[in-house]
Design a protein around this motif. Structure first.
Motif, PDB file in Angstrom:
ATOM      1  N   ASP A   1      56.831  11.955   3.346  1.00 46.69           N
ATOM      2  CA  ASP A   1      56.238  12.972   4.212  1.00 46.69           C
ATOM      3  C   ASP A   1      57.274  13.569   5.151  1.00 46.69           C
ATOM      4  O   ASP A   1      58.140  12.856   5.673  1.00 46.69           O
ATOM      5  CB  ASP A   1      55.111  12.368   5.051  1.00 46.69           C
ATOM      6  CG  ASP A   1      53.816  12.191   4.265  1.00 46.69           C
ATOM      7  OD1 ASP A   1      53.775  12.588   3.092  1.00 46.69           O
ATOM      8  OD2 ASP A   1      52.846  11.663   4.834  1.00 46.69           O
ATOM      9  N   ARG A   2      57.164  14.870   5.390  1.00 42.85           N
ATOM     10  CA  ARG A   2      58.063  15.531   6.332  1.00 42.85           C
ATOM     11  C   ARG A   2      57.839  15.023   7.757  1.00 42.85           C
ATOM     12  O   ARG A   2      58.780  14.901   8.550  1.00 42.85           O
ATOM     13  CB  ARG A   2      57.853  17.042   6.296  1.00 42.85           C
ATOM     14  CG  ARG A   2      58.834  17.818   7.189  1.00 42.85           C
ATOM     15  CD  ARG A   2      58.486  19.297   7.217  1.00 42.85           C
ATOM     16  NE  ARG A   2      58.556  19.903   5.901  1.00 42.85           N
ATOM     17  CZ  ARG A   2      59.666  20.404   5.378  1.00 42.85           C
ATOM     18  NH1 ARG A   2      60.808  20.366   6.050  1.00 42.85           N
ATOM     19  NH2 ARG A   2      59.645  20.946   4.177  1.00 42.85           N
ATOM     20  N   PHE A   3      56.583  14.742   8.107  1.00 46.89           N
ATOM     21  CA  PHE A   3      56.232  14.272   9.450  1.00 46.89           C
ATOM     22  C   PHE A   3      55.516  12.927   9.362  1.00 46.89           C
ATOM     23  O   PHE A   3      54.950  12.572   8.315  1.00 46.89           O
ATOM     24  CB  PHE A   3      55.274  15.264  10.137  1.00 46.89           C
ATOM     25  CG  PHE A   3      55.857  16.615  10.412  1.00 46.89           C
ATOM     26  CD1 PHE A   3      56.732  16.822  11.463  1.00 46.89           C
ATOM     27  CD2 PHE A   3      55.509  17.703   9.620  1.00 46.89           C
ATOM     28  CE1 PHE A   3      57.257  18.080  11.724  1.00 46.89           C
ATOM     29  CE2 PHE A   3      56.025  18.962   9.869  1.00 46.89           C
ATOM     30  CZ  PHE A   3      56.898  19.152  10.926  1.00 46.89           C
ATOM     31  N   ALA A   4      55.509  12.204  10.478  1.00 51.31           N
ATOM     32  CA  ALA A   4      54.640  11.031  10.585  1.00 51.31           C
ATOM     33  C   ALA A   4      53.189  11.472  10.419  1.00 51.31           C
ATOM     34  O   ALA A   4      52.823  12.613  10.734  1.00 51.31           O
ATOM     35  CB  ALA A   4      54.843  10.362  11.945  1.00 51.31           C
ATOM     36  N   VAL A   5      52.336  10.579   9.930  1.00 54.30           N
ATOM     37  CA  VAL A   5      50.924  10.910   9.711  1.00 54.30           C
ATOM     38  C   VAL A   5      50.255  11.220  11.052  1.00 54.30           C
ATOM     39  O   VAL A   5      50.368  10.456  12.012  1.00 54.30           O
ATOM     40  CB  VAL A   5      50.203   9.747   9.009  1.00 54.30           C
ATOM     41  CG1 VAL A   5      48.710  10.043   8.867  1.00 54.30           C
ATOM     42  CG2 VAL A   5      50.824   9.492   7.650  1.00 54.30           C
ATOM     43  N   THR A   6      49.574  12.344  11.117  1.00 50.26           N
ATOM     44  CA  THR A   6      48.943  12.791  12.357  1.00 50.26           C
ATOM     45  C   THR A   6      47.510  12.271  12.482  1.00 50.26           C
ATOM     46  O   THR A   6      46.891  11.832  11.499  1.00 50.26           O
ATOM     47  CB  THR A   6      48.896  14.322  12.407  1.00 50.26           C
ATOM     48  OG1 THR A   6      48.097  14.795  11.313  1.00 50.26           O
ATOM     49  CG2 THR A   6      50.296  14.920  12.326  1.00 50.26           C
ATOM     50  N   ASN A   7      46.985  12.368  13.714  1.00 47.41           N
ATOM     51  CA  ASN A   7      45.581  12.027  13.938  1.00 47.41           C
ATOM     52  C   ASN A   7      44.658  12.856  13.055  1.00 47.41           C
ATOM     53  O   ASN A   7      43.667  12.359  12.525  1.00 47.41           O
ATOM     54  CB  ASN A   7      45.213  12.261  15.409  1.00 47.41           C
ATOM     55  CG  ASN A   7      45.784  11.207  16.322  1.00 47.41           C
ATOM     56  OD1 ASN A   7      45.785  10.020  16.004  1.00 47.41           O
ATOM     57  ND2 ASN A   7      46.289  11.633  17.465  1.00 47.41           N
ATOM     58  N   GLY A   8      44.975  14.153  12.930  1.00 49.51           N
ATOM     59  CA  GLY A   8      44.135  15.022  12.129  1.00 49.51           C
ATOM     60  C   GLY A   8      44.058  14.589  10.679  1.00 49.51           C
ATOM     61  O   GLY A   8      42.979  14.572  10.069  1.00 49.51           O
ATOM     62  N   ARG A   9      45.191  14.219  10.094  1.00 49.39           N
ATOM     63  CA  ARG A   9      45.202  13.767   8.706  1.00 49.39           C
ATOM     64  C   ARG A   9      44.484  12.428   8.565  1.00 49.39           C
ATOM     65  O   ARG A   9      43.712  12.218   7.625  1.00 49.39           O
ATOM     66  CB  ARG A   9      46.644  13.613   8.202  1.00 49.39           C
ATOM     67  CG  ARG A   9      47.391  14.914   8.007  1.00 49.39           C
ATOM     68  CD  ARG A   9      48.803  14.656   7.500  1.00 49.39           C
ATOM     69  NE  ARG A   9      48.789  14.061   6.174  1.00 49.39           N
ATOM     70  CZ  ARG A   9      49.834  13.462   5.620  1.00 49.39           C
ATOM     71  NH1 ARG A   9      50.970  13.332   6.305  1.00 49.39           N
ATOM     72  NH2 ARG A   9      49.759  12.960   4.399  1.00 49.39           N
ATOM     73  N   TYR A  10      44.739  11.533   9.512  1.00 49.92           N
ATOM     74  CA  TYR A  10      44.155  10.200   9.395  1.00 49.92           C
ATOM     75  C   TYR A  10      42.644  10.245   9.591  1.00 49.92           C
ATOM     76  O   TYR A  10      41.912   9.496   8.950  1.00 49.92           O
ATOM     77  CB  TYR A  10      44.803   9.264  10.407  1.00 49.92           C
ATOM     78  CG  TYR A  10      44.428   7.815  10.181  1.00 49.92           C
ATOM     79  CD1 TYR A  10      45.058   7.075   9.186  1.00 49.92           C
ATOM     80  CD2 TYR A  10      43.438   7.203  10.943  1.00 49.92           C
ATOM     81  CE1 TYR A  10      44.715   5.758   8.953  1.00 49.92           C
ATOM     82  CE2 TYR A  10      43.093   5.887  10.724  1.00 49.92           C
ATOM     83  CZ  TYR A  10      43.730   5.161   9.722  1.00 49.92           C
ATOM     84  OH  TYR A  10      43.377   3.860   9.486  1.00 49.92           O
ATOM     85  N   ARG A  11      42.170  11.134  10.453  1.00 50.33           N
ATOM     86  CA  ARG A  11      40.742  11.221  10.706  1.00 50.33           C
ATOM     87  C   ARG A  11      39.969  11.568   9.438  1.00 50.33           C
ATOM     88  O   ARG A  11      38.861  11.095   9.218  1.00 50.33           O
ATOM     89  CB  ARG A  11      40.450  12.263  11.793  1.00 50.33           C
ATOM     90  CG  ARG A  11      38.979  12.297  12.218  1.00 50.33           C
ATOM     91  CD  ARG A  11      38.701  13.339  13.280  1.00 50.33           C
ATOM     92  NE  ARG A  11      39.414  13.037  14.510  1.00 50.33           N
ATOM     93  CZ  ARG A  11      40.471  13.719  14.936  1.00 50.33           C
ATOM     94  NH1 ARG A  11      40.935  14.735  14.229  1.00 50.33           N
ATOM     95  NH2 ARG A  11      41.067  13.383  16.059  1.00 50.33           N
ATOM     96  N   ALA A  12      40.568  12.396   8.582  1.00 47.43           N
ATOM     97  CA  ALA A  12      39.914  12.755   7.331  1.00 47.43           C
ATOM     98  C   ALA A  12      39.719  11.524   6.449  1.00 47.43           C
ATOM     99  O   ALA A  12      38.711  11.402   5.742  1.00 47.43           O
ATOM    100  CB  ALA A  12      40.730  13.813   6.596  1.00 47.43           C
TER     101      ALA A  12
END
Length: 278
Positions: A120-131
């Motif tokens: 991943d380009r970025f660390a996993v975000t809250n928005g992605r994890y919430r899904a």
């Protein structure tokens, strides 16, 4: 007098029975290389650090679709925060050049060959994890402070999700398209770049640490969005690999593992009670 005969067609076989009648065709898997319909990316038959794509045809034989390559064969994702980056196969320099025995677990410096992979380009975000939580595949963060950031959708969706167990990370990656938590070697190559690079930090050798990272020693210990600090970027384009939040790897931890690590695609000790983190 009856004699046993064998008919062979397209890799399949059948016997002539005692009444001189042909018996049913045998499945070619019994005589062939593979099961028809099987497919995948494999290192088999390729030089170290390369992969190929192949499928099994109706005659139970492997057919190469994409020959051996150091590139990622599948296409990369290209979203805002869920984009991934291909880290090509090949050699990189792993380990620390520090001499302080405190850093013994990062020694000795050694070459490692990795097959190509995505990260991943970025660390996993809250928005992605919430899904993932909404889909019932992931557990919510396990800390009240982290949960405050997690539930405020409007403000903190682009912040890294925090206070997860390693099992939560594994569950998220499996839900997110059958991916995997990176090994320690995969994380470090994505941060350092290919051999012969021996840079101190993902961005290079600039010692002005606080220019690049969000860290309590720089007076910026509170979490920030994963796309802050645009200069904190690795050779391959991965962002924020130091500072802001600690990331964990798939490997078990062993202080002496670097001394016995295999050259090709190391995955860490087979057992352990702790896990590697970055």
């Amino acid at each position: 007098r009856h004699r046993s005969l064998v008919a062979i067609w397209a890799g399949r076989s059948r016997l002539c029975g005692a009444t001189c009648a042909w018996m049913p065709w045998a499945a070619c898997e019994e005589r062939g290389e593979c099961t028809p319909g099987a497919a995948g990316l494999v290192r088999t038959g390729c030089p170290a650090g390369q992969i190929q794509q192949r499928h099994c045809d109706a005659s139970c034989s492997w057919v190469v679709d994409v020959p051996c390559t150091t590139d990622c064969i599948l296409p990369a994702r290209d979203g805002r925060f869920d984009a991934d980056i291909c880290i090509p196969g090949g050699t990189f320099v792993m380990g620390s050049f520090e001499t302080d025995p405190t850093y013994a677990s990062r020694m000795p410096v050694h070459d490692v060959i990795l097959s190509p992979y995505f990260i991943d380009r970025f660390a996993v975000t809250n928005g992605r994890y919430r899904a993932c939580v909404a889909a019932g595949a992931c557990a919510a963060p396990r800390n009240a402070g982290a949960f405050f950031f997690y539930v405020d959708r409007a403000t903190y969706d682009s912040y890294p999700v925090d206070y997860l167990y390693r099992s939560d990370g594994i569950a998220f990656c499996a839900w997110d398209g059958g991916r995997f938590v990176p090994t320690e070697a995969q994380w470090e190559k994505a941060a350092r770049g290919p051999a012969p690079r021996e840079n101190l930090y993902p961005w290079g050798d600039d010692l002005d640490y606080c220019r690049y990272v969000n860290h309590r020693l720089c007076g910026t210990g509170v979490l920030v969005s994963v796309d802050n600090y645009p200069e904190n970027i690795s050779f391959y384009g991965v962002r924020g690999m130091q500072g802001n939040i600690t990331e964990f790897a798939r490997d078990f931890y062993d202080v002496g593992y670097y001394a016995v690590s295999p050259l090709l695609d190391p995955e860490g000790p087979p057992t352990g009670t702790e896990f590697a983190g970055k």
